[in-house]
Design an enzyme around this catalytic site. Structure first.
Site, PDB file in Angstrom:
ATOM      1  N   LEU A  35      -5.495  -1.862   3.411  1.00  0.00           N
ATOM      2  CA  LEU A  35      -4.983  -2.549   4.593  1.00  0.00           C
ATOM      3  C   LEU A  35      -3.467  -2.503   4.634  1.00  0.00           C
ATOM      4  O   LEU A  35      -2.800  -2.097   3.679  1.00  0.00           O
ATOM      5  CB  LEU A  35      -5.484  -3.993   4.596  1.00  0.00           C
ATOM      6  CG  LEU A  35      -7.016  -4.126   4.558  1.00  0.00           C
ATOM      7  CD1 LEU A  35      -7.430  -5.569   4.298  1.00  0.00           C
ATOM      8  CD2 LEU A  35      -7.629  -3.622   5.850  1.00  0.00           C
ATOM      9  N   THR A  80      -0.809  -2.437   0.084  1.00  0.00           N
ATOM     10  CA  THR A  80       0.489  -2.864  -0.427  1.00  0.00           C
ATOM     11  C   THR A  80       0.648  -4.323  -0.033  1.00  0.00           C
ATOM     12  O   THR A  80       0.696  -4.645   1.159  1.00  0.00           O
ATOM     13  CB  THR A  80       1.631  -2.028   0.163  1.00  0.00           C
ATOM     14  OG1 THR A  80       1.453  -0.661  -0.221  1.00  0.00           O
ATOM     15  CG2 THR A  80       2.982  -2.514  -0.344  1.00  0.00           C
ATOM     16  N   LYS A  97       4.089  -1.521  -7.340  1.00  0.00           N
ATOM     17  CA  LYS A  97       4.105  -0.771  -6.085  1.00  0.00           C
ATOM     18  C   LYS A  97       5.340  -1.111  -5.262  1.00  0.00           C
ATOM     19  O   LYS A  97       5.964  -0.223  -4.656  1.00  0.00           O
ATOM     20  CB  LYS A  97       2.839  -1.074  -5.274  1.00  0.00           C
ATOM     21  CG  LYS A  97       2.797  -0.425  -3.886  1.00  0.00           C
ATOM     22  CD  LYS A  97       2.802   1.101  -3.951  1.00  0.00           C
ATOM     23  CE  LYS A  97       2.845   1.739  -2.565  1.00  0.00           C
ATOM     24  NZ  LYS A  97       1.624   1.529  -1.776  1.00  0.00           N
TER      25      LYS A  97
END
Length: 288
Positions: free
Chosen positions: A61, A92, A167
């Site tokens: 998403l 993320t 990330k």
């Protein structure tokens, strides 16, 4: 799977190719599902029904609000989650959201991994993504056969939340480099330095690397396909990074400058513009 966008479609395709029974959530933001359905994928109109039939639920998403809505909203994943089911969040997201959502999943008897991706839709289609995984090592080991369907490299970043933290660090560096290259490329054009000379000199010196290779097609020929990542998503990722940095007390002056550049670009070009188009915008030209 929930989220069959540019990245999710490649993931879903590879899950099917490796013989897994796949269920997908119908959503207006999906890429066309015809090929997946032809390969045997079943579609559902609500996430609760999908979760009730699944041993693993993969989320791909846009960000933290979407993850929270899909998990906790009416007819969300949590409403149908079965004991032992693992939720694998490849989005993320904000680490603080990850920890809250993981606690809710665990309270329902489920398991949770945050497993955000690096690389591009091209590698997603090829089954060659990198995954940065947060969570218990035993849960990751149990999920490795599934993750290997679409990932070339799987790194255990640490406990829950560590995958999303890593990330955000990765995207700050990679998107920061792309933004820096766009600004420098715009200055080169205004200074009479040819794009070919600019790219070749950087490639042979300290400016070389993945970011340059992805920006190179636009720098040379205004072809944005080397980095199919929207400026709006880049801005969102920088917003998340600066929020994480602020929460830890880390310095973020450079990040704030990148964030401001991306925010201005979204206002001027709209949410669909791609990161390489920053070059033209910063040079004062009309983006291709």
């Amino acid at each position: 799977m929930v989220g069959i966008g540019l990245m999710g479609h490649g993931i879903a395709t590879n899950v099917c190719k490796h013989g897994h029974a796949l269920a997908v959530l119908e959503h207006a933001g999906n890429q066309p599902l015809d090929a997946l359905k032809a390969a045997g994928a079943q579609s559902f109109t609500n996430a609760s029904a999908l979760a009730a039939r699944s041993e693993a639920v993969i989320l791909v998403l846009t960000g933290a609000p979407q993850v929270e809505a899909v998990l906790t909203g009416p007819d969300g994943v949590l409403a149908g989650l079965q004991p032992g089911t693992v939720v694998i969040d490849c989005s993320t997201s904000l680490p603080e959201t990850t920890l809250r959502m993981a606690a809710l999943v665990q309270a329902r008897g489920g398991r949770f991994l945050d497993a955000p991706m690096t690389r591009t839709p091209k590698e997603a289609a090829e089954g060659r993504l990198n995954l940065l995984v947060g969570g218990e090592a035993a849960v990751l080991d149990a999920c490795r056969p599934l993750l290997r369907c679409f990932a070339e490299n799987i790194l255990h970043a640490g406990p829950l939340g560590a995958g999303h933290s890593m990330k955000l660090l990765h995207n700050y560096v990679s998107l920061g480099m792309a933004t820096l290259l766009a600004e420098a490329g715009a200055c080169a054009a205004r200074s009479g330095v040819s794009a070919e000379v600019f790219v070749n000199v950087l490639a042979q010196g300290g400016g070389g690397g993945v970011a340059l290779e992805r920006m190179k097609p636009y720098l040379l020929a205004q072809d944005p396909s080397g980095l199919r990542f929207s400026i709006a998503n880049a801005r969102k990722d920088l917003d998340y990074y600066t929020a994480m940095a602020a929460a830890t007390g880390a310095e973020q002056q450079i990040a704030a400058a990148v964030q401001a550049t991306l925010a201005q670009a979204v206002e001027r070009l709209g949410p669909q513009a791609l990161v390489p188009q920053l070059v033209s915008l910063l040079a004062g030209d009309t983006p291709a």
